[in-house]
Write a protein that holds these residues in place. Structure first.
Motif, PDB file in Angstrom:
ATOM      1  N   GLN A 161      -7.277   1.376  39.395  1.00 33.32           N
ATOM      2  CA  GLN A 161      -8.491   1.235  40.214  1.00 33.32           C
ATOM      3  C   GLN A 161      -9.298   0.008  39.787  1.00 33.32           C
TER       4      GLN A 161
ATOM      5  N   THR B 136      -7.434  -3.264  40.550  1.00 27.84           N
ATOM      6  CA  THR B 136      -7.433  -3.538  41.991  1.00 27.84           C
ATOM      7  C   THR B 136      -8.793  -4.087  42.423  1.00 27.84           C
ATOM      8  N   GLU B 137      -9.857  -3.448  41.909  1.00 30.35           N
ATOM      9  CA  GLU B 137     -11.217  -3.920  42.245  1.00 30.35           C
ATOM     10  C   GLU B 137     -11.418  -5.350  41.740  1.00 30.35           C
ATOM     11  N   GLU B 138     -10.954  -5.580  40.500  1.00 31.73           N
ATOM     12  CA  GLU B 138     -11.105  -6.898  39.874  1.00 31.73           C
ATOM     13  C   GLU B 138     -10.362  -7.955  40.698  1.00 31.73           C
ATOM     14  N   ALA B 139      -9.161  -7.589  41.140  1.00 33.38           N
ATOM     15  CA  ALA B 139      -8.344  -8.521  41.932  1.00 33.38           C
ATOM     16  C   ALA B 139      -9.035  -8.845  43.256  1.00 33.38           C
ATOM     17  N   ARG B 140      -9.747  -7.836  43.792  1.00 36.92           N
ATOM     18  CA  ARG B 140     -10.441  -8.033  45.082  1.00 36.92           C
ATOM     19  C   ARG B 140     -11.643  -8.961  44.933  1.00 36.92           C
ATOM     20  N   THR B 141     -12.386  -8.787  43.821  1.00 35.27           N
ATOM     21  CA  THR B 141     -13.668  -9.495  43.695  1.00 35.27           C
ATOM     22  C   THR B 141     -13.560 -10.793  42.895  1.00 35.27           C
ATOM     23  N   SER B 142     -12.493 -10.912  42.081  1.00 35.40           N
ATOM     24  CA  SER B 142     -12.401 -12.064  41.176  1.00 35.40           C
ATOM     25  C   SER B 142     -12.104 -13.353  41.934  1.00 35.40           C
TER      26      SER B 142
ATOM     27  N   SER C 100      -6.003 -13.539  40.799  1.00 40.63           N
ATOM     28  CA  SER C 100      -5.387 -12.261  40.435  1.00 40.63           C
ATOM     29  C   SER C 100      -4.699 -11.631  41.636  1.00 40.63           C
ATOM     30  N   SER C 101      -4.610 -12.411  42.722  1.00 40.22           N
ATOM     31  CA  SER C 101      -3.961 -11.874  43.928  1.00 40.22           C
ATOM     32  C   SER C 101      -2.452 -11.739  43.726  1.00 40.22           C
TER      33      SER C 101
END
Length: 697
Positions: free
Chosen positions: A294, A297-303, A307-308
């Motif tokens: 979780q 995934t959040e980090e990948a979305r906002t970073s 991190s994609s």
């Protein structure tokens, strides 16, 4: 096909070593051609495995020694290749079967799939597997069978000498699960009656000398001229070298307070700074894994960082086949796979492509206190042996790096060298009933690889006596004891199923038993706890979690087993499909032992009585003046609390029964149901004398 030594042929040159084992010196292995059209690459992969050059030696040792101990790192190919070598050498001829046991179900399925692929056959034909509630074998075709230690123990109930097996390979023996230890003790007994049976004990880190001493604790037979007969009883030891690359170890400078957060930060750091290569993260269990996924995934979305390119995958024993296969599939070009795993990836499974390991330093372990009769699943530090295994995962394909989320000083000074065998830290109720069912009455005199604590053994005998499973002479009662032993569940659940027959609620209790066999039917609520709590309220029953499970099962059936319905209600769709499968198997077993399948419709009192009949030893009460939410166990007066995941959290009925305890900052009861204390005297008057309950009314 390649040339290799066949039983009965001229033996290869061997030299006895000073350890009493045998070292292989030479052989004439020609390069193998492809097995058939399209299999050249698989055959080449097989030849590249470190175990390949020991093939002749292994076959010779198995022919000439009753027991062969093979020490080899995970990834050396021992698990997938040795059963194939044995089959090629004729050990499965004439309808015989080669067995290979694993401590974990996930490993059984993964290894069977891999071996079937290498042999160009379908799983369930020449290569099959059996785990609890799943049998993919064919009695006419299966030559190599992968199974859990526990399933092989159950097979002994029908065939005590395991007569259909020519070779039994006990893999990952160093994990020292209860089932592995019982199995080793029983196989040693079987060897006395079956000189044709061969054992292979295989492991990554096992103390080979102590295992050899265990199997050699009796004198060999001698021929007329004083020549030792084949097979030699003295175990052979063979060390298979791995092909590990150098792994750099990195420690944290200061202790970390939250290893989940630290793991997430480390993964992102590796992804940002390090060249391509997959990452393996070791955490303690499904909750930690879900939380980490979780957060990542959040980090990948906002970073803003790149991190994609991360493909984030979980790995633990409760996963569906489809989810498992994602973990083993190759990483797409330009992407980086992050596998977040329990200690299952430490030794049981080999993941190609891993270059970076993040080690939390913890795993979930069972610890049982026979005095208080409480078994906890505790997050505990791993051993140095485990830490080395974890680091080794990074050096499979090229030099790697291991990031330990603990300090070097902690590793050197605090971490124990070896783990404690499960036998010495677990509740032994299931273990005792298995041995009794196999006709072993002198349990204290049984030949164990590691002796269990006498207090735990005595407590197990007491519990089984109170359940009506053992009689005054500590023998299985008829029919109850034999019926409980027949059901492949913990004895308390089995007793609950038997009681449901008399109470007329067997359909409901079988459903509850199937749900209790699954780790969790809920999807993790990390980041969506409010929505998860609301979803639970839709099914919540005032009586407690067990009745709530019935509501969920009913809803799932009414939705026509819809995955969309599950998603909407925060329910794990794959877990519910598994519940349906397990329920069907349990129904068949229940009918076989004479239970009439009957529904109590909506009379939940009889359902709660049936639960009480199995779990009366786990009764707790809330004192009038106790602090908020605190309960005391009737037996032992331990302080316990209802787990926040229970539908009875904050409801706090006066009397409850729990299914299991989990220990964090407190002792938490999981899967809780409310009861009437008078039922305790009805179902277990011998366990709860009147005077012990009266003051509490």
């Amino acid at each position: 096909m390649s040339q290799f030594w066949k039983p009965g042929a001229e033996k290869p040159r061997l030299l006895d070593d000073e350890e009493g084992g045998v070292v292989f010196l030479s052989s004439s292995l020609s390069s193998a051609s492809s097995i058939g059209y399209g299999y050249a690459s698989i055959e080449k992969q097989r030849q590249r495995l470190p175990v390949y050059k020991y093939r002749t030696a292994i076959l010779y040792l198995v022919e000439t020694h009753a027991t062969t101990i093979i020490v080899g790192e995970t990834g050396s190919g021992k698990t997938t290749q040795i059963p194939q070598y044995l089959k090629e050498a004729g050990w499965a001829d004439g309808g015989r079967v080669i067995a290979c046991t694993q401590p974990r179900r996930l490993a059984v399925q993964a290894v069977a799939s891999r071996v079937a692929e290498e042999m160009g056959v379908k799983v369930g034909e020449e290569v099959g597997y059996t785990i609890r509630f799943e049998d993919f074998t064919n009695k006419d075709l299966t030559a190599i069978k992968f199974l859990t230690d526990g399933v092989l123990l159950r097979e002994m109930m029908d065939d005590p000498l395991l007569t259909k097996y020519s070779v039994i390979m006990v893999d990952e023996a160093h994990e020292r699960s209860i089932s592995t230890d019982i199995l080793l003790g029983l196989l040693k007994k079987i060897q006395r009656c079956r000189s044709d049976l061969r054992l292979i004990i295989s492991s990554a880190t096992i103390e080979a000398k102590s295992m050899s001493a265990f199997f050699h604790a009796r004198k060999g037979r001698r021929g007329l001229e004083g020549v030792e007969l084949v097979p030699r009883l003295e175990p052979a030891i063979l060390s298979v070298e791995g092909r590990g690359f150098n792994v750099q170890i990195h420690y944290v400078e200061e202790p970390v307070s939250d290893y989940v957060q630290a793991a997430v930060s480390t993964v992102l750091l590796i992804h940002d700074k390090e060249p391509p290569g997959d990452i393996l993260v070791f955490l303690t269990g499904q909750d930690d894994i879900d939380a980490t996924i979780q957060l990542l995934t959040e980090e990948a979305r906002t970073s803003k960082k790149n991190s994609s390119g991360l493909i984030i995958l979980p790995l633990y024993s409760g996963l569906s086949r489809a989810e498992q296969e994602q973990v083993f599939s190759p990483t797409p070009r330009g992407k980086r796979k992050v596998v977040i795993s329990t200690n299952i990836a430490e030794t049981s499974l080999t993941l190609e492509g891993i270059v970076y390991v993040v080690d939390s330093g913890f795993s979930k372990q069972r610890f049982y206190n026979p005095i208080s009769d409480i078994e906890n699943l505790v997050v505990a530090p791993i051993s140095k042996a485990s830490a080395r295994q974890r680091a080794g995962r990074a050096g499979r394909v090229r030099p790697g790096k291991c990031y330990r989320l603990y300090t070097e000083e902690y590793f050197v000074k605090e971490i124990p060298a070896e783990g404690i065998p499960e036998m010495q830290r677990s509740n032994l109720v299931s273990c005792v009933i298995q041995l009794k069912a196999l006709g072993i009455d002198n349990i204290l005199g049984f030949d164990w690889p590691a002796s269990p604590p006498p207090e735990a053994m005595i407590r197990a005998l007491e519990v089984l006596y109170s359940l009506g499973v053992l009689d005054d002479d500590a023998k299985l009662t008829s029919p109850t004891g034999f019926q409980v032993a027949e059901i492949p569940l913990e004895p308390m659940i089995s007793k609950m199923i038997l009681s449901s027959n008399e109470l007329g609620c067997s359909e409901e209790i079988i459903t509850i038993s199937a749900v209790l066999s699954i780790q969790s039917i809920w999807v993790s609520g990390r980041g969506a706890q409010k929505e998860l709590d609301e979803a639970k309220l839709r099914f919540a029953a005032a009586e407690g979690d067990h009745v709530t499970f019935l509501n969920i099962y009913k809803g799932f059936l009414q939705s026509c087993k819809s995955s969309h319905w599950c998603h909407k209600n925060f329910i794990n769709y794959h877990a519910m499909k598994k519940v349906i499968e397990i329920r069907e198997q349990l129904r068949r077993i229940a009918q076989r032992i004479g239970i009439v399948m009957k529904s109590c419709e909506s009379d939940m009192q009889v359902v709660r009585k049936a639960v009480t009949a199995g779990f009366f030893a786990n009764a707790c009460y809330s004192e009038a003046y106790s602090q908020s939410g605190m309960y005391k166990t009737v037996r032992g007066s331990q302080e316990v609390y209802i787990h926040p995941s229970s539908v009875l959290f904050r409801v706090n009925p006066k009397w409850v029964i729990y299914h299991s305890l989990v220990s964090t900052d407190r002792q938490y009861m999981r899967n809780v149901i409310s009861i009437d204390p008078s039922w305790l005297l009805e179902v277990a008057p011998h366990f709860y004398q009147q005077h012990r309950l009266n003051p509490i009314h």
